[in-house]
Write a protein that holds these residues in place. Structure first.
Motif, PDB file in Angstrom:
ATOM      1  N   SER A   2       0.775  -1.113  -0.077  1.00 48.57           N
ATOM      2  CA  SER A   2       0.015   0.057   0.063  1.00 48.57           C
ATOM      3  C   SER A   2       0.942   1.218  -0.099  1.00 48.57           C
ATOM      4  CB  SER A   2      -0.759   0.056   1.441  1.00 48.57           C
ATOM      5  OG  SER A   2      -0.228   0.189   2.338  1.00 48.57           O
ATOM      6  N   ALA A  74      -9.779  -5.682  -1.321  1.00 50.66           N
ATOM      7  CA  ALA A  74      -8.629  -5.311  -2.330  1.00 50.66           C
ATOM      8  C   ALA A  74      -9.356  -4.880  -3.490  1.00 50.66           C
ATOM      9  CB  ALA A  74      -8.209  -7.265  -2.934  1.00 50.66           C
ATOM     10  N   GLY A  75      -8.457  -4.347  -4.451  1.00 46.85           N
ATOM     11  CA  GLY A  75      -8.949  -3.565  -5.557  1.00 46.85           C
ATOM     12  C   GLY A  75      -8.039  -2.556  -6.097  1.00 46.85           C
ATOM     13  N   PRO A  77      -6.453   1.309  -6.924  1.00 48.68           N
ATOM     14  CA  PRO A  77      -6.174   2.634  -5.890  1.00 48.68           C
ATOM     15  C   PRO A  77      -7.623   3.235  -5.638  1.00 48.68           C
ATOM     16  CG  PRO A  77      -4.476   2.279  -7.684  1.00 48.68           C
ATOM     17  CD  PRO A  77      -5.698   1.528  -8.019  1.00 48.68           C
ATOM     18  N   THR A 120      -4.865  -1.091   5.168  1.00 48.11           N
ATOM     19  CA  THR A 120      -5.362  -1.336   3.892  1.00 48.11           C
ATOM     20  C   THR A 120      -4.190  -1.662   3.006  1.00 48.11           C
ATOM     21  OG1 THR A 120      -6.622  -0.301   1.963  1.00 48.11           O
ATOM     22  CG2 THR A 120      -4.990   1.173   2.896  1.00 48.11           C
ATOM     23  N   ARG A 122      -4.324  -1.291  -0.322  1.00 42.04           N
ATOM     24  CA  ARG A 122      -4.709  -0.702  -1.473  1.00 42.04           C
ATOM     25  C   ARG A 122      -3.869   0.473  -1.542  1.00 42.04           C
ATOM     26  NH1 ARG A 122     -11.314  -0.963  -2.625  1.00 42.04           N
ATOM     27  NH2 ARG A 122     -10.537  -0.748  -4.844  1.00 42.04           N
ATOM     28  N   ARG A 123      -3.466   0.998  -2.742  1.00 42.56           N
ATOM     29  CA  ARG A 123      -2.787   2.401  -2.547  1.00 42.56           C
ATOM     30  C   ARG A 123      -3.970   3.444  -2.433  1.00 42.56           C
ATOM     31  NH1 ARG A 123       0.259   5.319  -7.612  1.00 42.56           N
ATOM     32  NH2 ARG A 123       0.460   7.353  -6.565  1.00 42.56           N
ATOM     33  N   VAL A 124      -3.790   4.567  -1.638  1.00 42.31           N
ATOM     34  CA  VAL A 124      -4.992   5.378  -1.322  1.00 42.31           C
ATOM     35  C   VAL A 124      -4.383   6.723  -1.202  1.00 42.31           C
ATOM     36  CG1 VAL A 124      -4.974   4.620   1.066  1.00 42.31           C
ATOM     37  CG2 VAL A 124      -7.219   5.604   0.014  1.00 42.31           C
TER      38      VAL A 124
END
Length: 175
Positions: A2, A74-75, A77, A120, A122-124
């Protein structure tokens, strides 16, 4: 792996544009709009249209304040715009404005969001207003909102890989 980025700044400082630039090379971003539908407001409609026109057609869109499931799954960004509206709408949904003593319910939501943010996969990138630098509001509800906004921004910032501050369209790293 992430990559969590918080972009702070004042109103109309260029925060959203900075967030969009950070993710501009990614074709499958999920844009998370927390502002809701301010039906009947031509000003709000114009702001939404301006944001929509800047986004690549390949980006998805979800309008929600239910951020924890998105951060936990998952998914692609996420670009969350913005945490300030998330807090306001969360306070609305919990009817905090009519009973300020119920603020613990919001603190629980802030804690859950901060935990989901810190874990997380994910990239956020999230955008949030820095509202604590002004005068102390005279109204108890506005003071509570400002205090909760400070707690939210601090928690998310400390759980981020990077925090940035945007002013007049320029973005500076916070260390």
């Amino acid at each position: 792996m992430s990559d969590r980025t918080l972009i702070l700044g004042g109103a109309r400082s260029g925060k959203s544009l900075a967030a969009e630039r950070l993710l501009s090379a990614v074709p499958d971003v999920l844009y998370v709009a927390t502002g809701g539908d301010d039906s009947g407001s031509s000003e709000w409609a114009a702001r939404v249209a301006k944001h929509q026109s800047r986004r690549p057609a390949s980006w998805g869109l979800v309008e929600t304040i239910d951020l924890v499931p998105l951060l936990s799954a998952a998914g692609p960004p996420l670009l969350i715009d913005c945490l300030t509206l998330w807090l306001s709408r969360t306070m609305d949904s919990l009817d905090i404005w009519s009973d300020l003593d119920r603020f613990g319910l919001v603190e629980d939501r802030i804690a859950a969001l901060t935990t989901a943010w810190s874990t997380t996969g994910r990239r956020v990138v999230a955008v949030s207003n820095d509202i604590g630098a002004g005068v102390v509001p005279a109204d108890p509800g506005t003071r509570l909102f400002r205090d909760l906004m400070g707690r939210l921004n601090t928690g998310i910032s400390l759980a981020s890989d990077q925090a940035l501050y945007t002013i007049a369209g320029r973005t500076l790293p916070l260390t």
